[in-house]
Design a protein around this motif. Structure first.
Motif, PDB file in Angstrom:
ATOM      1  N   ARG A   1      -0.194   8.704 -14.813  1.00  0.00           N
ATOM      2  CA  ARG A   1      -0.086   7.270 -14.536  1.00  0.00           C
ATOM      3  C   ARG A   1       0.794   7.011 -13.308  1.00  0.00           C
ATOM      4  N   TRP A   2       1.940   7.614 -13.269  1.00  0.00           N
ATOM      5  CA  TRP A   2       2.850   7.338 -12.137  1.00  0.00           C
ATOM      6  C   TRP A   2       2.785   8.487 -11.136  1.00  0.00           C
ATOM      7  N   GLY A   3       1.752   9.306 -11.200  1.00  0.00           N
ATOM      8  CA  GLY A   3       1.705  10.513 -10.382  1.00  0.00           C
ATOM      9  C   GLY A   3       1.144  10.279  -8.989  1.00  0.00           C
ATOM     10  N   PRO A   4       0.920  11.405  -8.271  1.00  0.00           N
ATOM     11  CA  PRO A   4       0.453  11.332  -6.886  1.00  0.00           C
ATOM     12  C   PRO A   4      -0.886  10.592  -6.787  1.00  0.00           C
ATOM     13  N   ARG A   5      -1.093   9.893  -5.638  1.00  0.00           N
ATOM     14  CA  ARG A   5      -2.365   9.169  -5.479  1.00  0.00           C
ATOM     15  C   ARG A   5      -2.714   9.114  -4.002  1.00  0.00           C
ATOM     16  N   THR A   6      -4.046   9.110  -3.760  1.00  0.00           N
ATOM     17  CA  THR A   6      -4.510   9.015  -2.364  1.00  0.00           C
ATOM     18  C   THR A   6      -4.134   7.643  -1.806  1.00  0.00           C
ATOM     19  N   ILE A   7      -4.305   6.598  -2.623  1.00  0.00           N
ATOM     20  CA  ILE A   7      -3.922   5.258  -2.152  1.00  0.00           C
ATOM     21  C   ILE A   7      -3.672   4.368  -3.364  1.00  0.00           C
ATOM     22  N   ASP A   8      -2.714   3.479  -3.213  1.00  0.00           N
ATOM     23  CA  ASP A   8      -2.380   2.531  -4.270  1.00  0.00           C
ATOM     24  C   ASP A   8      -2.213   1.166  -3.607  1.00  0.00           C
ATOM     25  N   LEU A   9      -2.955   0.182  -4.091  1.00  0.00           N
ATOM     26  CA  LEU A   9      -2.825  -1.160  -3.524  1.00  0.00           C
ATOM     27  C   LEU A   9      -2.319  -2.077  -4.630  1.00  0.00           C
ATOM     28  N   ASP A  10      -1.200  -2.748  -4.385  1.00  0.00           N
ATOM     29  CA  ASP A  10      -0.661  -3.706  -5.355  1.00  0.00           C
ATOM     30  C   ASP A  10      -0.603  -5.095  -4.708  1.00  0.00           C
ATOM     31  N   ILE A  11      -1.029  -6.120  -5.462  1.00  0.00           N
ATOM     32  CA  ILE A  11      -0.873  -7.494  -4.989  1.00  0.00           C
ATOM     33  C   ILE A  11       0.552  -7.925  -5.320  1.00  0.00           C
TER      34      ILE A  11
ATOM     35  N   GLU B   1       8.387   6.162   5.334  1.00  0.00           N
ATOM     36  CA  GLU B   1       8.343   7.348   4.466  1.00  0.00           C
ATOM     37  C   GLU B   1       9.405   7.130   3.385  1.00  0.00           C
ATOM     38  N   THR B   2       8.999   7.215   2.121  1.00  0.00           N
ATOM     39  CA  THR B   2       9.915   6.823   1.040  1.00  0.00           C
ATOM     40  C   THR B   2       9.929   7.858  -0.081  1.00  0.00           C
ATOM     41  N   ALA B   3      11.104   8.023  -0.679  1.00  0.00           N
ATOM     42  CA  ALA B   3      11.210   8.949  -1.817  1.00  0.00           C
ATOM     43  C   ALA B   3      10.501   8.339  -3.020  1.00  0.00           C
ATOM     44  N   PRO B   4       9.829   9.164  -3.836  1.00  0.00           N
ATOM     45  CA  PRO B   4       9.104   8.607  -4.987  1.00  0.00           C
ATOM     46  C   PRO B   4      10.038   7.934  -5.985  1.00  0.00           C
ATOM     47  N   VAL B   5       9.610   6.784  -6.446  1.00  0.00           N
ATOM     48  CA  VAL B   5      10.361   6.028  -7.458  1.00  0.00           C
ATOM     49  C   VAL B   5       9.591   6.151  -8.765  1.00  0.00           C
ATOM     50  N   GLY B   6      10.314   6.251  -9.881  1.00  0.00           N
ATOM     51  CA  GLY B   6       9.621   6.376 -11.172  1.00  0.00           C
ATOM     52  C   GLY B   6       9.436   7.848 -11.476  1.00  0.00           C
TER      53      GLY B   6
ATOM     54  N   GLU C   1      12.590  -4.516  -7.584  1.00  0.00           N
ATOM     55  CA  GLU C   1      13.431  -3.317  -7.780  1.00  0.00           C
ATOM     56  C   GLU C   1      12.966  -2.194  -6.865  1.00  0.00           C
ATOM     57  N   ARG C   2      12.059  -2.511  -5.908  1.00  0.00           N
ATOM     58  CA  ARG C   2      11.471  -1.471  -5.077  1.00  0.00           C
ATOM     59  C   ARG C   2      11.788  -1.708  -3.613  1.00  0.00           C
ATOM     60  N   ALA C   3      12.705  -0.899  -3.063  1.00  0.00           N
ATOM     61  CA  ALA C   3      13.007  -1.023  -1.626  1.00  0.00           C
ATOM     62  C   ALA C   3      11.754  -0.706  -0.814  1.00  0.00           C
ATOM     63  N   PHE C   4      10.890   0.206  -1.351  1.00  0.00           N
ATOM     64  CA  PHE C   4       9.690   0.558  -0.580  1.00  0.00           C
ATOM     65  C   PHE C   4       8.719  -0.601  -0.481  1.00  0.00           C
ATOM     66  N   VAL C   5       8.978  -1.665  -1.262  1.00  0.00           N
ATOM     67  CA  VAL C   5       8.184  -2.903  -1.132  1.00  0.00           C
ATOM     68  C   VAL C   5       8.965  -3.944  -0.325  1.00  0.00           C
TER      69      VAL C   5
ATOM     70  N   LEU D   1       0.858  -1.191   0.000  1.00  0.00           N
ATOM     71  CA  LEU D   1       0.000   0.000   0.000  1.00  0.00           C
ATOM     72  C   LEU D   1       0.891   1.237   0.000  1.00  0.00           C
ATOM     73  N   GLY D   2       0.525   2.211  -0.834  1.00  0.00           N
ATOM     74  CA  GLY D   2       1.303   3.463  -0.894  1.00  0.00           C
ATOM     75  C   GLY D   2       0.379   4.657  -1.045  1.00  0.00           C
ATOM     76  N   THR D   3       0.795   5.804  -0.503  1.00  0.00           N
ATOM     77  CA  THR D   3      -0.001   7.028  -0.598  1.00  0.00           C
ATOM     78  C   THR D   3       0.905   8.239  -0.492  1.00  0.00           C
TER      79      THR D   3
ATOM     80  N   SER E   1       6.739  12.786  -1.195  1.00  0.00           N
ATOM     81  CA  SER E   1       7.198  11.460  -0.748  1.00  0.00           C
ATOM     82  C   SER E   1       5.989  10.612  -0.327  1.00  0.00           C
ATOM     83  N   PHE E   2       6.201   9.311  -0.353  1.00  0.00           N
ATOM     84  CA  PHE E   2       5.128   8.354  -0.059  1.00  0.00           C
ATOM     85  C   PHE E   2       5.225   7.851   1.387  1.00  0.00           C
ATOM     86  N   LEU E   3       4.104   7.353   1.861  1.00  0.00           N
ATOM     87  CA  LEU E   3       4.109   6.440   3.011  1.00  0.00           C
ATOM     88  C   LEU E   3       3.788   5.069   2.444  1.00  0.00           C
ATOM     89  N   ASN E   4       4.606   4.081   2.813  1.00  0.00           N
ATOM     90  CA  ASN E   4       4.399   2.720   2.307  1.00  0.00           C
ATOM     91  C   ASN E   4       4.326   1.699   3.440  1.00  0.00           C
ATOM     92  N   ILE E   5       3.479   0.717   3.238  1.00  0.00           N
ATOM     93  CA  ILE E   5       3.420  -0.446   4.132  1.00  0.00           C
ATOM     94  C   ILE E   5       3.239  -1.698   3.273  1.00  0.00           C
TER      95      ILE E   5
HETATM   96  N1  LIG Z   1       8.347   5.472  -2.879  1.00  0.00           N
HETATM   97  C1  LIG Z   1       7.336   5.162  -3.713  1.00  0.00           C
HETATM   98  N2  LIG Z   1       7.429   5.472  -5.025  1.00  0.00           N
HETATM   99  C2  LIG Z   1       6.398   5.138  -5.835  1.00  0.00           C
HETATM  100  N3  LIG Z   1       6.241   5.338  -7.188  1.00  0.00           N
HETATM  101  C3  LIG Z   1       5.043   4.830  -7.517  1.00  0.00           C
HETATM  102  S1  LIG Z   1       4.410   4.855  -9.081  1.00  0.00           S
HETATM  103  N4  LIG Z   1       4.412   4.316  -6.438  1.00  0.00           N
HETATM  104  C4  LIG Z   1       3.068   3.721  -6.400  1.00  0.00           C
HETATM  105  C5  LIG Z   1       3.138   2.229  -6.232  1.00  0.00           C
HETATM  106  O1  LIG Z   1       3.130   1.611  -7.465  1.00  0.00           O
HETATM  107  C6  LIG Z   1       5.249   4.488  -5.361  1.00  0.00           C
HETATM  108  C7  LIG Z   1       5.170   4.157  -3.974  1.00  0.00           C
HETATM  109  O2  LIG Z   1       4.184   3.573  -3.461  1.00  0.00           O
HETATM  110  N5  LIG Z   1       6.237   4.520  -3.204  1.00  0.00           N
END
Ligand SMILES: Nc1nc2nc(S)n(CCO)c2c(=O)[nH]1
Length: 158
Positions: free
Chosen positions: A88-98, A42-47, A120-124, A8-10, A53-57
């Motif tokens: 597409r890769w912009g800010p979002r209230t919530i993002d849920l990925d399986i 709290e994570t720096a945006p990737v992509g 490739e995602r440390a935030f995951v 989950l990311g926001t 910045s995001f909050l991720n769990i």
């Molecule tokens: N740190 C961080 N960067 C991200 N870039 C995208 S797109 N997302 C949305 C998840 O796909 C994120 C995210 O959740 N966290």
């Protein structure tokens, strides 16, 4: 019961509140049983980096849903929290990925499991380590080899 891991990311609005609301909405879904929730990172945006910045769990849950029913449930949580897909890769209230569904490999138009970008995602990976039921390396190796096999099949090597 099926073991699933959700990312989950926001990065818009009251980010902690969005995470709490998303968890509560998931708990209300029939057939989803939240087991473990990672700390909030709290994570720096990737992509697309020009955004807050995001909050991720990562959440470990068990479910009676099929992967596609689970995808629909995640999408309905995103919609209920007002997720508007503008950039597409912009800010979002919530993002849920399986991320993972048992040790299954799923490759379809709108659902790929293991999640194709999770390695490739440390935030995951970092919050996943916090909640992975099995020793993380074992879970990661299983998922990574599954993804490699899928890629090999995709390239027609197998
Ligand atoms: N740190 C961080 N960067 C991200 N870039 C995208 S797109 N997302 C949305 C998840 O796909 C994120 C995210 O959740 N966290």
């Amino acid at each position: 019961m099926n073991d699933v891991y959700l990312s989950l990311g926001t990065n818009l609005g009251d980010r902690e509140q969005h995470l709490k609301a998303a968890i509560d909405l998931l708990k209300q879904k029939e057939g989803i049983f939240i087991k473990t929730i990672s700390p909030i990172y709290e994570t720096a945006p990737v992509g697309y980096v020009d955004q807050p910045s995001f909050l991720n769990i990562v959440v470990y849950a068990q479910t009676t849903m099929t992967p596609f029913e689970l995808l629909k449930a995640c999408q309905s949580v995103e919609n209920e929290l007002g997720r508007v897909r503008t950039i597409r890769w912009g800010p979002r209230t919530i993002d849920l990925d399986i991320l993972l569904y048992n040790n299954d490999n799923i490759e379809s138009e709108n659902l790929i499991i293991p999640h194709p970008r999770m390695f490739e995602r440390a935030f995951v990976l970092v919050p996943l380590m916090d909640v992975a039921k099995k020793p993380f390396t074992e879970k990661l190796m299983q998922a990574e080899s599954a993804l490699k096999n899928m890629n090999l099949e995709q390239e027609g090597i197998r």
